[in-house]
Motif scaffolding. Structure first.
Motif, PDB file in Angstrom:
ATOM      1  N   SER A   1       0.801  -1.229   0.000  1.00  9.96           N
ATOM      2  CA  SER A   1       0.000   0.000   0.000  1.00  9.96           C
ATOM      3  C   SER A   1       0.832   1.277   0.000  1.00  9.96           C
ATOM      4  O   SER A   1       0.311   2.351  -0.301  1.00  9.96           O
ATOM      5  CB  SER A   1      -0.952   0.013   1.200  1.00  9.96           C
ATOM      6  OG  SER A   1      -0.245  -0.016   2.416  1.00  9.96           O
ATOM      7  N   PHE A   2       2.119   1.188   0.342  1.00  9.33           N
ATOM      8  CA  PHE A   2       2.965   2.387   0.254  1.00  9.33           C
ATOM      9  C   PHE A   2       3.198   2.765  -1.201  1.00  9.33           C
ATOM     10  O   PHE A   2       3.260   3.947  -1.540  1.00  9.33           O
ATOM     11  CB  PHE A   2       4.313   2.156   0.946  1.00  9.33           C
ATOM     12  CG  PHE A   2       5.184   3.391   0.971  1.00  9.33           C
ATOM     13  CD1 PHE A   2       5.031   4.333   1.968  1.00  9.33           C
ATOM     14  CD2 PHE A   2       6.134   3.620  -0.021  1.00  9.33           C
ATOM     15  CE1 PHE A   2       5.823   5.490   1.988  1.00  9.33           C
ATOM     16  CE2 PHE A   2       6.925   4.765  -0.017  1.00  9.33           C
ATOM     17  CZ  PHE A   2       6.770   5.700   0.997  1.00  9.33           C
ATOM     18  N   PHE A   3       3.293   1.774  -2.067  1.00 10.82           N
ATOM     19  CA  PHE A   3       3.591   2.007  -3.487  1.00 10.82           C
ATOM     20  C   PHE A   3       2.342   1.960  -4.372  1.00 10.82           C
ATOM     21  O   PHE A   3       2.209   2.770  -5.295  1.00 10.82           O
ATOM     22  CB  PHE A   3       4.597   0.966  -3.993  1.00 10.82           C
ATOM     23  CG  PHE A   3       5.925   1.027  -3.295  1.00 10.82           C
ATOM     24  CD1 PHE A   3       6.880   1.967  -3.675  1.00 10.82           C
ATOM     25  CD2 PHE A   3       6.225   0.168  -2.248  1.00 10.82           C
ATOM     26  CE1 PHE A   3       8.119   2.037  -3.042  1.00 10.82           C
ATOM     27  CE2 PHE A   3       7.451   0.227  -1.603  1.00 10.82           C
ATOM     28  CZ  PHE A   3       8.393   1.160  -1.996  1.00 10.82           C
ATOM     29  N   PHE A   4       1.461   1.007  -4.113  1.00  7.51           N
ATOM     30  CA  PHE A   4       0.316   0.784  -4.993  1.00  7.51           C
ATOM     31  C   PHE A   4      -0.986   1.327  -4.401  1.00  7.51           C
ATOM     32  O   PHE A   4      -1.208   1.268  -3.186  1.00  7.51           O
ATOM     33  CB  PHE A   4       0.151  -0.703  -5.289  1.00  7.51           C
ATOM     34  CG  PHE A   4       1.299  -1.301  -6.049  1.00  7.51           C
ATOM     35  CD1 PHE A   4       1.544  -0.941  -7.370  1.00  7.51           C
ATOM     36  CD2 PHE A   4       2.146  -2.231  -5.446  1.00  7.51           C
ATOM     37  CE1 PHE A   4       2.607  -1.483  -8.076  1.00  7.51           C
ATOM     38  CE2 PHE A   4       3.208  -2.782  -6.146  1.00  7.51           C
ATOM     39  CZ  PHE A   4       3.439  -2.410  -7.466  1.00  7.51           C
TER      40      PHE A   4
ATOM     41  N   ILE B   1       0.190   4.931  -5.948  1.00  6.51           N
ATOM     42  CA  ILE B   1      -0.099   5.967  -4.948  1.00  6.51           C
ATOM     43  C   ILE B   1       1.182   6.638  -4.472  1.00  6.51           C
ATOM     44  O   ILE B   1       1.157   7.757  -3.939  1.00  6.51           O
ATOM     45  CB  ILE B   1      -0.864   5.359  -3.749  1.00  6.51           C
ATOM     46  CG1 ILE B   1      -1.525   6.463  -2.917  1.00  6.51           C
ATOM     47  CG2 ILE B   1       0.063   4.504  -2.884  1.00  6.51           C
ATOM     48  CD1 ILE B   1      -2.639   7.186  -3.637  1.00  6.51           C
ATOM     49  N   VAL B   2       2.329   6.004  -4.716  1.00  4.23           N
ATOM     50  CA  VAL B   2       3.604   6.582  -4.302  1.00  4.23           C
ATOM     51  C   VAL B   2       3.864   7.906  -5.018  1.00  4.23           C
ATOM     52  O   VAL B   2       4.558   8.782  -4.482  1.00  4.23           O
ATOM     53  CB  VAL B   2       4.770   5.584  -4.547  1.00  4.23           C
ATOM     54  CG1 VAL B   2       5.039   5.402  -6.046  1.00  4.23           C
ATOM     55  CG2 VAL B   2       6.035   6.031  -3.826  1.00  4.23           C
ATOM     56  N   LEU B   3       3.287   8.093  -6.200  1.00  5.42           N
ATOM     57  CA  LEU B   3       3.433   9.370  -6.908  1.00  5.42           C
ATOM     58  C   LEU B   3       2.736  10.491  -6.138  1.00  5.42           C
ATOM     59  O   LEU B   3       3.226  11.624  -6.105  1.00  5.42           O
ATOM     60  CB  LEU B   3       2.871   9.265  -8.325  1.00  5.42           C
ATOM     61  CG  LEU B   3       3.628   8.328  -9.271  1.00  5.42           C
ATOM     62  CD1 LEU B   3       2.933   8.245 -10.624  1.00  5.42           C
ATOM     63  CD2 LEU B   3       5.065   8.789  -9.459  1.00  5.42           C
TER      64      LEU B   3
ATOM     65  N   TYR C   1      -1.021  13.196  -1.584  1.00  3.26           N
ATOM     66  CA  TYR C   1      -1.519  12.022  -0.851  1.00  3.26           C
ATOM     67  C   TYR C   1      -2.358  12.461   0.343  1.00  3.26           C
ATOM     68  O   TYR C   1      -2.036  13.430   1.037  1.00  3.26           O
ATOM     69  CB  TYR C   1      -0.359  11.161  -0.354  1.00  3.26           C
ATOM     70  CG  TYR C   1      -0.817  10.003   0.501  1.00  3.26           C
ATOM     71  CD1 TYR C   1      -1.390   8.882  -0.083  1.00  3.26           C
ATOM     72  CD2 TYR C   1      -0.702  10.057   1.893  1.00  3.26           C
ATOM     73  CE1 TYR C   1      -1.834   7.816   0.708  1.00  3.26           C
ATOM     74  CE2 TYR C   1      -1.136   9.002   2.679  1.00  3.26           C
ATOM     75  CZ  TYR C   1      -1.700   7.887   2.074  1.00  3.26           C
ATOM     76  OH  TYR C   1      -2.147   6.845   2.843  1.00  3.26           O
ATOM     77  N   LYS C   2      -3.445  11.736   0.572  1.00  2.00           N
ATOM     78  CA  LYS C   2      -4.300  12.007   1.723  1.00  2.00           C
ATOM     79  C   LYS C   2      -4.736  10.678   2.327  1.00  2.00           C
ATOM     80  O   LYS C   2      -5.160   9.773   1.622  1.00  2.00           O
ATOM     81  CB  LYS C   2      -5.521  12.831   1.303  1.00  2.00           C
ATOM     82  CG  LYS C   2      -6.367  13.324   2.475  1.00  2.00           C
ATOM     83  CD  LYS C   2      -7.481  14.233   1.973  1.00  2.00           C
ATOM     84  CE  LYS C   2      -8.335  14.741   3.139  1.00  2.00           C
ATOM     85  NZ  LYS C   2      -9.437  15.615   2.641  1.00  2.00           N
ATOM     86  N   GLU C   3      -4.618  10.568   3.639  1.00  2.00           N
ATOM     87  CA  GLU C   3      -4.993   9.345   4.344  1.00  2.00           C
ATOM     88  C   GLU C   3      -6.493   9.354   4.610  1.00  2.00           C
ATOM     89  O   GLU C   3      -7.097  10.408   4.793  1.00  2.00           O
ATOM     90  CB  GLU C   3      -4.222   9.244   5.658  1.00  2.00           C
ATOM     91  CG  GLU C   3      -4.398   7.934   6.408  1.00  2.00           C
ATOM     92  CD  GLU C   3      -3.943   6.736   5.614  1.00  2.00           C
ATOM     93  OE1 GLU C   3      -4.709   5.751   5.544  1.00  2.00           O
ATOM     94  OE2 GLU C   3      -2.830   6.778   5.057  1.00  2.00           O
TER      95      GLU C   3
END
Length: 293
Positions: free
Chosen positions: A214-217, A243-245, A252-254
């Motif tokens: 999930s850090f990358f995808f 999503i790493v981009l 990015y938003k959690e």
């Protein structure tokens, strides 16, 4: 079935499927690599598998697919695999290949890279372009009008990534991969990886992959937040597969959303989705006629 697999097993479904498609193309016979029907079969198998996983591992009851949603989604999946794919090939990939030949562009270093790095390069090239195109669509009205129909969907399912206005579907399919000399199996593996990630990112499956994934995808958590109802809340998590981009470029938003859609969350018909980019012109025309009358 749920008890047999367990939470960890469900959470590992996306990375396991990514590993399966990479292994498939790594060891696929040359005849399969050059067979268009095999490519279509792999893509269809990915979609069907994730769609079936929505039944035992449902994430939100409100996203449960019905007959109307299923056939609408299926229409767009077929449209993307035929008309949009051919339009992209004819209007973008073939001209790029011709340009590459006429300008003598060569990238021998790319085809001599380790196979897995070629796969990663394909994913990066496609996703980098899609990230900025997607971001543009959320920040400039003319492009938003083409993309907005995708955000008027009121539930997320495995096939929802293909739903949208044809103009947007074509724009988001553009890439510069044709300019690079790459192993064909690596290119197919890259597209299959993005297919798995994107399908799970739209799916009604309660899978929350671990951090190494999930850090990358992109996952359903990231992407459901991107489909939040307030327009301003959609301006985050643009990465369709990477999503790493978003992490790198500060978008990015959690969080996560279970209620998706736009405006009053009214579901658009296919005709409304196709006419949506022209809504301002249509309304102006109608206002002119009413004023003249």
């Amino acid at each position: 079935m749920n008890k047999g697999i367990g939470k960890l097993g469900i959470d590992l479904l996306p990375p396991v499927m990514v590993a399966i498609v990479v292994a498939f193309w790594a060891y696929a016979p040359e005849a399969w690599i050059k067979n268009t029907w095999v490519v279509i079969g792999v893509s269809s198998a990915i979609t069907l598998t994730v769609l079936l996983l929505e039944i035992p591992f449902e994430r939100h009851a409100g996203w449960r697919i019905n007959r109307r949603e299923f056939f609408t989604d299926l229409f767009y999946v077929v449209l993307s695999a035929t008309v949009i794919s051919k339009a992209t090939n004819f209007l973008a990939e073939q001209p790029l290949e011709s340009l590459k030949k006429s300008w003598g562009i060569a990238t021998p270093w790319a085809e001599h890279m380790p196979w897995l790095l070629q796969v990663a390069l394909v994913v990066f090239l496609v996703e980098f372009g899609q990230y900025w195109m997607h971001r543009l669509m959320h920040n400039w009205t003319p492009f938003w009008l083409t993309h907005a129909p995708h955000h008027h969907i009121t539930q997320l399912n495995a096939m929802k990534g293909a739903v949208g206005n044809p103009i947007e579907l074509w724009l988001i399919s553009l890439s510069v991969v044709a300019l690079f000399d790459l192993n064909q199996s690596a290119a197919l593996a890259g597209y299959s990886v993005m297919g798995v990630v994107s399908t799970f990112a739209h799916a009604n499956v309660r899978s929350n992959p671990p951090l190494f994934y999930s850090f990358f995808f992109t996952t359903i958590r990231h992407h459901s937040l991107h489909h939040s109802v307030p327009y301003e809340d959609t301006r985050c998590n643009y990465g369709n597969s990477l999503i790493v981009l978003d992490r790198i470029f500060g978008t990015y938003k959690e969080g996560e959303a279970s209620i998706v859609g736009q405006d009053e969350r009214r579901r658009l018909s296919i005709m409304e989705q196709w006419l949506f980019p022209f809504t301002p012109l249509i309304e102006r025309y109608k206002a002119g006629r009413a004023k003249a009358a």
